[in-house]
Design a protein around this motif. Structure first.
Motif, mmCIF file in Angstrom:
data_model
loop_
_atom_site.group_PDB
_atom_site.id
_atom_site.type_symbol
_atom_site.label_atom_id
_atom_site.label_comp_id
_atom_site.label_asym_id
_atom_site.label_seq_id
_atom_site.Cartn_x
_atom_site.Cartn_y
_atom_site.Cartn_z
ATOM 1 N N VAL A 1 0.837 -1.266 -0.122
ATOM 2 C CA VAL A 1 -0.090 0.052 -0.508
ATOM 3 C C VAL A 1 1.282 0.859 -0.183
ATOM 4 O O VAL A 1 2.185 1.139 0.740
ATOM 5 N N HIS A 2 0.688 2.533 -0.775
ATOM 6 C CA HIS A 2 1.528 3.643 -1.083
ATOM 7 C C HIS A 2 0.462 4.889 -0.934
ATOM 8 O O HIS A 2 -0.687 4.550 -1.245
ATOM 9 N N VAL A 3 1.465 5.610 -0.510
ATOM 10 C CA VAL A 3 0.937 7.138 0.079
ATOM 11 C C VAL A 3 0.528 7.865 -1.598
ATOM 12 O O VAL A 3 1.342 7.067 -2.632
ATOM 13 N N GLY A 4 -0.655 7.855 -2.364
ATOM 14 C CA GLY A 4 -0.330 8.912 -3.559
ATOM 15 C C GLY A 4 0.489 8.877 -4.394
ATOM 16 O O GLY A 4 0.430 8.555 -5.114
ATOM 17 N N GLY A 5 1.405 9.685 -4.015
ATOM 18 C CA GLY A 5 1.918 10.110 -4.799
ATOM 19 C C GLY A 5 3.597 9.313 -4.537
ATOM 20 O O GLY A 5 4.375 9.722 -4.926
ATOM 21 N N CYS A 6 3.767 8.174 -4.358
ATOM 22 C CA CYS A 6 5.217 7.783 -3.276
ATOM 23 C C CYS A 6 5.734 6.993 -5.268
ATOM 24 O O CYS A 6 4.823 6.991 -5.655
ATOM 25 N N THR A 7 6.934 7.655 -5.454
ATOM 26 C CA THR A 7 7.459 7.406 -6.511
ATOM 27 C C THR A 7 8.311 5.486 -7.089
ATOM 28 O O THR A 7 8.454 5.434 -7.981
ATOM 29 N N SER A 8 8.046 5.206 -5.443
ATOM 30 C CA SER A 8 8.276 3.258 -5.962
ATOM 31 C C SER A 8 6.928 2.400 -6.295
ATOM 32 O O SER A 8 7.099 1.662 -6.830
#
Length: 106
Positions: free
Chosen positions: A61-68
């Protein structure tokens, strides 16, 4: 001779104006593309869930602007992100730490 010189200058001016018109069109096209990218970036979801290579398993699960977050990530709601982290047994991204952003303590 003067008429010939006038035609040469007229021709050169027309070529320079055409060149400038192309430059202006290129710059307007670049600016429109930049504005479109900005609009798309602003419309990014707040939370993402990344699928594995097989497309069925969830990886992070990522935060919306995560580059990975790769191309296999899709937008989800806050409730879905909380559910995936707490009950879905999905790991939080080690880079953007969505569990911290959501206030979930392990």
């Amino acid at each position: 001779m003067l008429r010939f010189a006038r035609r040469v200058v007229e021709h050169q001016a027309a070529r320079q104006l055409a060149l400038m018109d192309r430059w202006i069109a290129d710059e307007e096209r670049r600016e429109a593309e930049r504005q479109r990218r900005l609009t798309v970036r602003q419309a990014a979801p707040d939370w993402l869930i990344e699928r594995g290579l097989n497309g069925r398993t969830t990886v992070y699960v990522h935060v919306g602007g995560c580059t990975s977050a790769g191309g296999r990530a899709k937008g989800i709601s806050r409730d879905e992100a909380v559910h995936a982290l707490t009950e879905g047994d999905v790991d939080p991204c080690p880079l953007c730490r969505p569990d911290t952003a959501l206030g979930i303590l392990e």
